[in-house]
Design an enzyme around this catalytic site. Structure first.
Site, mmCIF file in Angstrom:
data_model
loop_
_atom_site.group_PDB
_atom_site.id
_atom_site.type_symbol
_atom_site.label_atom_id
_atom_site.label_comp_id
_atom_site.label_asym_id
_atom_site.label_seq_id
_atom_site.Cartn_x
_atom_site.Cartn_y
_atom_site.Cartn_z
ATOM 1 N N SER A 1 -33.596 10.455 1.697
ATOM 2 C CA SER A 1 -32.359 10.889 2.359
ATOM 3 C C SER A 1 -32.599 12.226 3.083
ATOM 4 C CB SER A 1 -31.241 11.016 1.328
ATOM 5 O OG SER A 1 -31.641 11.904 0.320
ATOM 6 N N LEU B 1 -32.725 12.933 6.280
ATOM 7 C CA LEU B 1 -33.670 12.876 7.403
ATOM 8 C C LEU B 1 -33.003 13.281 8.718
ATOM 9 C CD1 LEU B 1 -35.698 9.577 6.856
ATOM 10 C CD2 LEU B 1 -36.383 11.932 6.427
ATOM 11 N N GLY C 1 -27.652 11.493 10.859
ATOM 12 C CA GLY C 1 -26.394 11.829 11.542
ATOM 13 C C GLY C 1 -26.650 12.478 12.884
ATOM 14 N N ASP D 1 -31.612 1.069 -1.307
ATOM 15 C CA ASP D 1 -30.622 1.456 -2.323
ATOM 16 C C ASP D 1 -29.785 0.239 -2.694
ATOM 17 O OD1 ASP D 1 -31.408 4.038 -1.935
ATOM 18 O OD2 ASP D 1 -29.603 4.684 -0.845
ATOM 19 N N THR E 1 -48.453 7.275 7.365
ATOM 20 C CA THR E 1 -47.500 6.322 7.962
ATOM 21 C C THR E 1 -47.060 5.245 6.971
ATOM 22 O OG1 THR E 1 -49.233 4.828 8.732
ATOM 23 C CG2 THR E 1 -48.553 6.571 10.254
ATOM 24 N N GLN F 1 -44.084 2.247 7.092
ATOM 25 C CA GLN F 1 -44.397 0.806 7.140
ATOM 26 C C GLN F 1 -43.614 0.071 6.058
ATOM 27 O OE1 GLN F 1 -48.623 -0.051 7.000
ATOM 28 N NE2 GLN F 1 -49.103 1.904 7.964
ATOM 29 N N CYS G 1 -8.387 29.593 6.452
ATOM 30 C CA CYS G 1 -7.626 28.982 5.367
ATOM 31 C C CYS G 1 -7.596 29.893 4.143
ATOM 32 C CB CYS G 1 -8.180 27.586 5.066
ATOM 33 S SG CYS G 1 -6.923 26.504 4.378
ATOM 34 N N GLN H 1 -5.617 33.606 3.368
ATOM 35 C CA GLN H 1 -4.846 33.905 2.159
ATOM 36 C C GLN H 1 -5.404 35.167 1.484
ATOM 37 O OE1 GLN H 1 -5.066 30.172 -0.011
ATOM 38 N NE2 GLN H 1 -3.844 29.084 1.492
ATOM 39 N N HIS I 1 -8.019 25.061 10.243
ATOM 40 C CA HIS I 1 -9.488 25.048 10.298
ATOM 41 C C HIS I 1 -9.978 24.863 11.736
ATOM 42 C CE1 HIS I 1 -10.417 24.862 5.973
ATOM 43 N NE2 HIS I 1 -9.205 24.343 5.898
ATOM 44 N N GLU J 1 -12.796 25.218 12.882
ATOM 45 C CA GLU J 1 -14.197 24.756 12.958
ATOM 46 C C GLU J 1 -14.316 23.258 13.201
ATOM 47 O OE1 GLU J 1 -12.603 25.699 10.249
ATOM 48 O OE2 GLU J 1 -13.379 24.805 8.407
HETATM 49 N N1 GLN Z 1 -7.227 26.572 -1.822
HETATM 50 C C1 GLN Z 1 -6.391 26.952 -0.731
HETATM 51 C C2 GLN Z 1 -5.205 26.017 -0.558
HETATM 52 O O1 GLN Z 1 -5.212 24.923 -1.054
HETATM 53 C C3 GLN Z 1 -7.188 27.039 0.557
HETATM 54 C C4 GLN Z 1 -7.699 25.709 1.017
HETATM 55 C C5 GLN Z 1 -8.777 25.828 2.057
HETATM 56 O O2 GLN Z 1 -9.350 26.903 2.245
HETATM 57 N N2 GLN Z 1 -9.084 24.747 2.710
HETATM 58 O O3 GLN Z 1 -4.261 26.355 0.110
#
Ligand code: GLN
Length: 537
Positions: A13, A15, A18, A148, A188, A192, A382, A386, A508, A510
């Site tokens: 795994s 490798l 994705g 697997d 290799t 194979q 997130c 907080q 988020h 990201e």
């Molecule tokens: N644990 C926090 C909540 O549930 C923050 C969650 C997170 O950072 N994704 O609100």
């Protein structure tokens, strides 16, 4: 006729299947095709939402709130594939559906079996997406390693699809490993064997991507082609790149991956939009300055735990023409303010990512204080937002017991509290505030400047929120709340006053950032870090 490409992995795994599948997707898109990406995970979990980031890496969230494998994040960064809950298939989902139908009596008294009932359900899920209006090619990545036990029903479904589509409209691409043994010799044989295992199942791969430390020579390609029944031009060197993963589409294209795939699928398509990827890789190569960002979290032992954030920082760096170094700091090691300052020495920004549970929280609060007091650019995601609010309440407002209901459910001063709709929730899977929703930014704040508009749409995954009981008090003490839900009932972002650059967001960012278009907050955060490095702020 729609086209299907199945990407499997052999030997072991991790490798980079994705990335290989995503790179292939991006190359096909640059030829004007519209691509749909699917990830199959042979585990029994219904989704990745309840899985530990330590074991399985980050949980990626889609617009519709599915909690999926992190490979969907790769697909999102490399391609324009539509991605929703349906693009992430697990054994758990497939069995859940077949058993539901069985209980309902849908099988009319038949004996319900892996073949054909489980395999039919797998095929139904793949075809449902692949036959959608506007999709030309569907790339299905099968998680795990060929051989697997868990993946056998999926590979049987793949065999059937390739057979049904007469190998013209559906092909197999296999990613394998050429290891180096002691003494430096390349071997290799494992490759194979893994192709042999696939062929025993009835799948003959058309293309082989060989993961290897340095570029594979022609002699080895010929040898592998001969042993595996694969055309010489379809045995490609997937050697390590030491620049950025965004170089990988370029490496594959130079060896003609998209050309051989299109030929085998009978696709006669042009090639016109590749320059965007070449530009990304050129920008990266040309950048010399390096900014260093501290990421203070608790899941730092596994590299993949904050995958999308790591990548988004790279996107922010590309947008600013610099390189990025991420110093990952275990928040549990930050046991005093002095230690924290020492650990942060030399960084130009601090990022506190998302997380769950009490462990490591004090260190994050101390790191946030260090960022606030020393004017270091700060991005809180997130949990990171907080933490920013708790730190402010404790150290600026003097509410010494300020905390989150997540850590002190009966605490006296929970400035962060459970969402009302979450109070009675007892089941963990898929029950958080999940998926895309709108936030409205306040004009002239940093978040507004980053997005360049008031309406922001990003994805959520959390249970807790800024406690409205404390909202006025927090604002009166100077903390800036810079975005809210459209009904203004929930706080979506916070900024420190009199600080060069600090944004904490409840969502988020990201999950929507890509190398071709950096998420605005990552772009501006890295820009602030560059300014810090140049002593301009
Ligand atoms: N644990 C926090 C909540 O549930 C923050 C969650 C997170 O950072 N994704 O609100």
């Amino acid at each position: 006729m729609r086209k299907y490409i199945f990407v499997t992995g052999g030997v072991c795994s991790s490798l980079g299947k994705g990335i290989a599948a995503s790179s292939l997707g991006s190359l096909l898109e640059s030829r004007g095709l519209s691509v749909c990406m699917i990830k199959i995970d042979p585990y029994l979990n219904v989704d990745a939402g309840t899985m530990s980031p330590y074991q399985h890496g980050e949980v990626f969230v889609t617009d519709d709130g599915a909690e999926t494998d992190l490979d969907l994040g790769n697909y999102a960064r490399f391609t324009a594939s539509p991605l929703s809950a349906a693009n992430s298939i697990t054994t758990g989902q497939v069995y859940q559906e077949v058993i539901r139908k069985e209980r309902k009596g849908d099988y009319l008294g038949k004996c319900v079996q892996v073949v054909p009932h489980i395999t039919d359900e797998i095929k139904r899920r793949i075809y449902t997406l692949g036959e959608k209006e506007g999709i030309d090619v569907t790339i299905i990545e099968i998680g795990g390693t060929v051989g697997d036990i868990e993946s056998i029903p999926f590979l049987e479904a793949v065999r059937q699809i390739i057979h049904e589509r007469t190998r013209r409209d559906a092909i197999s691409v296999h990613v394998s490993l050429i290891p180096t043994v002691t003494g430096g010799e390349l071997k290799t044989k494992p490759t194979q064997h893994s192709v042999k295992t696939l062929r025993e199942i009835g799948i003959q791969p058309e293309v082989l991507l060989c993961r290897i430390a340095t570029e594979m020579d022609d002699a080895m390609k010929k040898k592998i082609a001969n042993f595996t029944n694969i055309d010489y031009e379809c045995v490609l060197s997937a050697h390590d790149v030491n620049t950025t993963i965004y170089e990988i589409p370029v490496v594959y294209r130079d060896q003609g991956l998209d050309r051989v795939v299109c030929e085998r699928l009978g696709l006669d398509v042009k090639d016109d939009k590749f320059s965007a990827w070449e530009k990304v890789s050129e920008t990266w190569k040309a950048s010399e300055e390096v900014v260093e960002i501290a990421m203070v979290g608790k899941y730092i032992e596994l590299d993949d735990s904050y995958k999308s954030i790591d990548e988004s920082l790279v996107h922010g760096a590309i947008a600013n023409g610099v390189r990025i170094k991420i110093r990952k700091i275990d928040s549990e090691s930050l046991t005093s303010f002095e230690k924290t300052q020492k650990a942060l020495n030399g960084v130009q920004g601090i990022l506190i990512p998302g997380g769950f549970g009490e462990r490591g929280i004090p260190g994050m609060i101390t790191a946030a204080r260090a960022a606030r007091e020393s004017g270091l650019p700060y991005l809180g995601i997130c949990l990171g937002m907080q933490i920013q609010v708790i730190e402010w309440a404790r150290n600026v407002m003097g509410i010494t017991e300020a905390n989150s209901g997540e850590f002190t459910p009966d605490g006296p001063s929970n400035v962060i509290a459970l969402l009302e709709e979450q109070v009675d929730v007892t089941q963990y899977g898929g029950t958080m505030r999940l998926g895309l929703s709108e936030s409205v930014a306040v004009e002239n704040t940093l978040i507004y400047k980053a997005y360049g508009r008031t309406s922001i749409k990003e994805r959520h995954r959390h249970r807790y929120e800024v406690n409205n009981t404390y909202r006025e008090e927090l604002e009166n003490s100077g903390l800036i709340f810079s975005a809210f839900t459209p009904d203004r009932l929930l706080v979506e972002s916070a900024e420190w006053p009199d600080h060069p650059w600090s944004v904490g967001v409840q969502f988020h960012p990201e999950f929507t950032s890509s190398p071709l278009e950096s998420g605005p907050l990552f772009r501006d955060f890295v820009a602030a870090a560059v300014k810090k490095m140049h002593k301009e702020i």
